[in-house]
Write an enzyme that holds these catalytic residues in place. Sequence first.
Site, mmCIF file in Angstrom:
data_model
loop_
_atom_site.group_PDB
_atom_site.id
_atom_site.type_symbol
_atom_site.label_atom_id
_atom_site.label_comp_id
_atom_site.label_asym_id
_atom_site.label_seq_id
_atom_site.Cartn_x
_atom_site.Cartn_y
_atom_site.Cartn_z
ATOM 1 N N GLN A 130 -4.638 -1.516 9.294
ATOM 2 C CA GLN A 130 -4.444 -2.842 8.703
ATOM 3 C C GLN A 130 -5.045 -3.908 9.619
ATOM 4 O O GLN A 130 -4.739 -3.958 10.805
ATOM 5 C CB GLN A 130 -2.936 -3.093 8.482
ATOM 6 C CG GLN A 130 -2.632 -4.393 7.771
ATOM 7 C CD GLN A 130 -3.224 -4.454 6.360
ATOM 8 O OE1 GLN A 130 -3.127 -3.520 5.586
ATOM 9 N NE2 GLN A 130 -3.872 -5.570 6.038
ATOM 10 N N LYS A 132 0.842 -1.201 0.000
ATOM 11 C CA LYS A 132 0.000 0.000 0.000
ATOM 12 C C LYS A 132 0.877 1.251 0.000
ATOM 13 O O LYS A 132 0.602 2.217 -0.717
ATOM 14 C CB LYS A 132 -0.957 -0.019 1.207
ATOM 15 C CG LYS A 132 -2.062 -1.049 1.029
ATOM 16 C CD LYS A 132 -2.870 -1.329 2.282
ATOM 17 C CE LYS A 132 -3.817 -2.502 2.030
ATOM 18 N NZ LYS A 132 -4.522 -2.944 3.224
ATOM 19 N N ASP A 167 -11.234 2.721 3.329
ATOM 20 C CA ASP A 167 -11.486 1.281 3.167
ATOM 21 C C ASP A 167 -12.979 1.003 2.948
ATOM 22 O O ASP A 167 -13.356 -0.078 2.508
ATOM 23 C CB ASP A 167 -11.027 0.526 4.428
ATOM 24 C CG ASP A 167 -9.696 -0.189 4.226
ATOM 25 O OD1 ASP A 167 -9.343 -0.462 3.063
ATOM 26 O OD2 ASP A 167 -9.023 -0.473 5.234
#
Length: 279
Positions: A96, A52, A119
């Site tokens: 995460q 990422k 997200d």
Amino acid sequence: MYQLIDGKKISAEIKDEVKEKVRLMKEEGKSVALAVIQVGNDPASTVYVGNKKKACAYCGIGSPNYELPEETTEEELLALIEKLNLDDSVNGILVQLPLPKHINEDKVIQSISPKKDVDGFHEKSVGALCIGSKGFVSCTPQGVIELLKRSGISIQGKHCVVVGRSNIVGKPMAMLLLRENGTVTVCHSKTENLREITKLADILVVAIGKPKFIDDTYVKEGAVVIDVGIHRDENNKLCGDVDFEKVAPHTSAITPVPGGVGPMTIAMLMSNCAKAVED
Ligand code: NDP
């Protein structure tokens, strides 16, 4: 002969589009930054976070990194998120997953401001998707829609069958296909006669987390098959939820694993980061 849906190529196109958008934003004096939080040092998470950050660097997106020790308390993590929620130089916040067991994942996700929820996991983002209002959409299912559109596959009026109903893939996938005017059926582990239903699909999206589960007996001749699964097989080779060798010859188009849905998730995350500045 079937069309191989090239997620590597399409994700590269999307990242280049984001890079250009970010460049133009910078010309207007706006910057884009994604705060990336990792708690503990799970090796898979470290790889995902690294990928990422690499994509952020490619697109010109800042990625302030917060590597917190395994013993970090829920309160400490929530305090950091609150600080980042209030920080105008941060546009997106990514925590995460999975988090260590002593931290309530849902509480953490819900603490991220919906304006920075790149997200798309916050309940407000999910609710917005359901009623068709503005909000971030979960990256993997959004990536599937982009794969279909950019491969010239029309969704409107098609019978779309989604196998899997998780909050991050199956459910948002179904909502997005519905938004694109597909006729949607959702299947799960309690579905009876799964094979009879999947065989009706014009577009079959599989996200069940079971290696090579879907073989040719589940697929209508000429269907489009999208495989979200990622696994390592007995030879340590990557494979999906679909048995590609058996299924591909019966499809009109199919995603491979690797190189199908996988690379799209990060590309859509980059796209969401750019949107966070536009909105
Ligand atoms: P989950 O385990 O959260 O959900 C799996 C879903 O599949 C559940 O809804 C479950 O039903 C259903 N299911 C399980 N077994 C069967 C069965 N035999 N028949 C029908 N349905 C079944 O997985 P995720 O949605 O998180 O992920 C799915 C796959 O996608 C995994 O392989 C994962 O690694 C991959 N993935 C890939 C991503 C990418 O970037 N390409 C991103 C996210 C995930 P029930 O609800 O009844 O339990």
